[in-house]
Design a protein around this motif. Structure first.
Motif, short mmCIF file in Angstrom:
data_model
loop_
_atom_site.label_atom_id
_atom_site.label_comp_id
_atom_site.label_asym_id
_atom_site.label_seq_id
_atom_site.Cartn_x
_atom_site.Cartn_y
_atom_site.Cartn_z
N PHE A 179 18.12 8.83 53.74
CA PHE A 179 17.20 7.96 53.00
C PHE A 179 16.41 8.80 52.01
CE2 PHE A 179 18.24 5.44 56.64
CZ PHE A 179 18.28 4.15 56.15
N LYS A 180 17.01 9.04 50.85
CA LYS A 180 16.46 9.96 49.87
C LYS A 180 15.48 9.29 48.90
CE LYS A 180 19.87 13.57 49.78
NZ LYS A 180 20.50 13.19 51.00
N ARG A 181 14.51 10.10 48.50
CA ARG A 181 13.56 9.67 47.47
C ARG A 181 14.31 9.43 46.17
NH1 ARG A 181 8.35 13.28 46.53
NH2 ARG A 181 9.06 13.92 44.49
N ASN A 182 13.85 8.47 45.41
CA ASN A 182 14.44 8.05 44.14
C ASN A 182 15.83 7.43 44.30
OD1 ASN A 182 12.17 8.78 42.63
ND2 ASN A 182 12.86 10.90 42.54
N LEU A 183 16.24 7.20 45.53
CA LEU A 183 17.47 6.46 45.81
C LEU A 183 17.11 5.26 46.69
CD1 LEU A 183 20.56 6.24 45.54
CD2 LEU A 183 20.73 7.66 47.60
N PHE A 184 16.52 5.53 47.85
CA PHE A 184 16.13 4.47 48.77
C PHE A 184 14.65 4.13 48.72
CE2 PHE A 184 20.10 5.97 50.74
CZ PHE A 184 20.77 4.77 50.77
N TYR A 185 13.87 4.99 48.10
CA TYR A 185 12.44 4.70 47.94
C TYR A 185 11.88 5.52 46.78
CZ TYR A 185 11.18 9.19 50.07
OH TYR A 185 11.04 10.53 50.33
N PHE A 186 10.71 5.09 46.33
CA PHE A 186 9.98 5.80 45.30
C PHE A 186 8.62 6.18 45.85
CE2 PHE A 186 12.78 2.81 43.06
CZ PHE A 186 13.54 3.71 42.34
N ALA A 187 8.12 7.33 45.47
CA ALA A 187 6.80 7.77 45.89
C ALA A 187 5.81 7.42 44.80
CB ALA A 187 6.80 9.27 46.16
N GLY A 188 4.72 6.78 45.20
CA GLY A 188 3.69 6.39 44.24
C GLY A 188 2.31 6.78 44.70
N LYS A 189 1.30 6.32 43.99
CA LYS A 189 -0.09 6.66 44.31
C LYS A 189 -0.51 6.12 45.67
CE LYS A 189 -1.63 6.99 39.55
NZ LYS A 189 -2.50 6.44 38.53
N ARG A 190 0.06 4.99 46.07
CA ARG A 190 -0.31 4.40 47.35
C ARG A 190 0.75 4.64 48.42
NH1 ARG A 190 -2.09 -1.59 46.07
NH2 ARG A 190 -0.21 -1.48 44.82
N GLY A 191 1.58 5.64 48.22
CA GLY A 191 2.59 5.97 49.22
C GLY A 191 3.99 5.56 48.79
N ILE A 192 4.78 5.22 49.77
CA ILE A 192 6.20 4.93 49.55
C ILE A 192 6.41 3.46 49.21
CG2 ILE A 192 8.41 4.76 50.76
CD1 ILE A 192 7.61 7.29 52.27
N ARG A 193 7.30 3.23 48.22
CA ARG A 193 7.72 1.88 47.86
C ARG A 193 9.23 1.84 48.02
NH1 ARG A 193 9.40 0.20 42.86
NH2 ARG A 193 8.47 2.05 41.95
N LYS A 200 9.07 -0.16 57.65
CA LYS A 200 8.11 -1.02 56.95
C LYS A 200 7.84 -0.43 55.56
CE LYS A 200 3.61 -3.20 57.24
NZ LYS A 200 2.38 -3.37 58.04
N GLN A 201 7.67 0.90 55.50
CA GLN A 201 7.45 1.55 54.21
C GLN A 201 8.64 1.36 53.27
OE1 GLN A 201 6.39 5.48 55.91
NE2 GLN A 201 4.74 5.45 54.40
N LEU A 202 9.84 1.27 53.84
CA LEU A 202 11.03 1.04 53.02
C LEU A 202 11.14 -0.42 52.57
CD1 LEU A 202 13.61 3.30 54.87
CD2 LEU A 202 12.72 3.62 52.55
N GLY A 203 10.21 -1.26 53.03
CA GLY A 203 10.15 -2.64 52.57
C GLY A 203 10.94 -3.63 53.42
#
Length: 191
Positions: free
Chosen positions: A103-117, A157-160
């Motif tokens: 589950f890699k960043r910029n593939l399965f999630y993005f990191a932002g100011k409020r954490g993971i999206r 949950k962080q992964l949506g």
């Protein structure tokens, strides 16, 4: 495309976890649901980063063909099922390594100011089926409830993923063969 992916993690084919895998597979076949099994031990999955792999992590890339295959399957699945034992009150290291490496960043999630999206809009549910030596109530009350609190209500949950569930068959070392068969029938019926 496969709409269900099962991540299976147990080294023995004679385990109760393997019987749970077979029960779930049988039910999915009966329902005509396509699925694929990622058998982490049989695939000799390595859940550790090398320096070269970690360098590619932020780009959502990998050099490992097995990880690429896993990522492709996950990008198209609607339902993710984990089947594994609970070792030391949590998922086995190979499962944690799977989440870390796949589950890699910029593939399965993005990191932002409020954490993971999360970036997995097609994934509708995550189900975790586990077995444990400890009774389930003991894991929840005295061992931190790691599967629910961290694995499901933290990571996924962080992964949506909105629909998340955990079912544990606790106290397996004191269960009778009849109780195990009853549990397997229950698992197959519920799926």
């Amino acid at each position: 495309m496969t709409n269900t992916v099962i991540v299976y993690a147990h080294p023995q084919e004679t385990s109760l976890n393997h019987a749970i895998l077979l029960a779930v597979e049988n039910q999915l076949i009966q329902e005509g649901i396509s699925f694929n099994v990622l058998d982490l031990y049989a695939d000799h999955f390595n859940g550790q980063y090398t320096a070269a792999e970690y360098h590619l992590y932020r780009q959502g890339k990998t050099l490992d063909p097995l990880v690429k295959s896993y990522e492709t399957q996950l990008r198209h699945c609607e339902r993710l099922i984990f089947i594994c034992p609970i070792w030391w009150n949590d998922v086995p290291a190979i499962v944690k390594g799977f989440v870390d490496v796949v589950f890699k960043r910029n593939l399965f999630y993005f990191a932002g100011k409020r954490g993971i999206r999360g970036n997995m809009p097609q994934l509708k549910s995550v189900q975790v089926l586990t077995t444990s030596t400890s009774p389930t109530w003991y894991l929840k009350l005295f061992c931190g409830d790691a599967i629910r609190k961290v694995f499901l209500n933290g990571t996924f949950k962080q992964l949506g993923i909105k629909t998340r569930s955990w079912q544990n068959f606790g106290g397996v070392t004191v269960k009778t063969a009849s109780q195990c068969r009853h549990y397997l029938a229950k698992v197959q019926h519920e799926f």
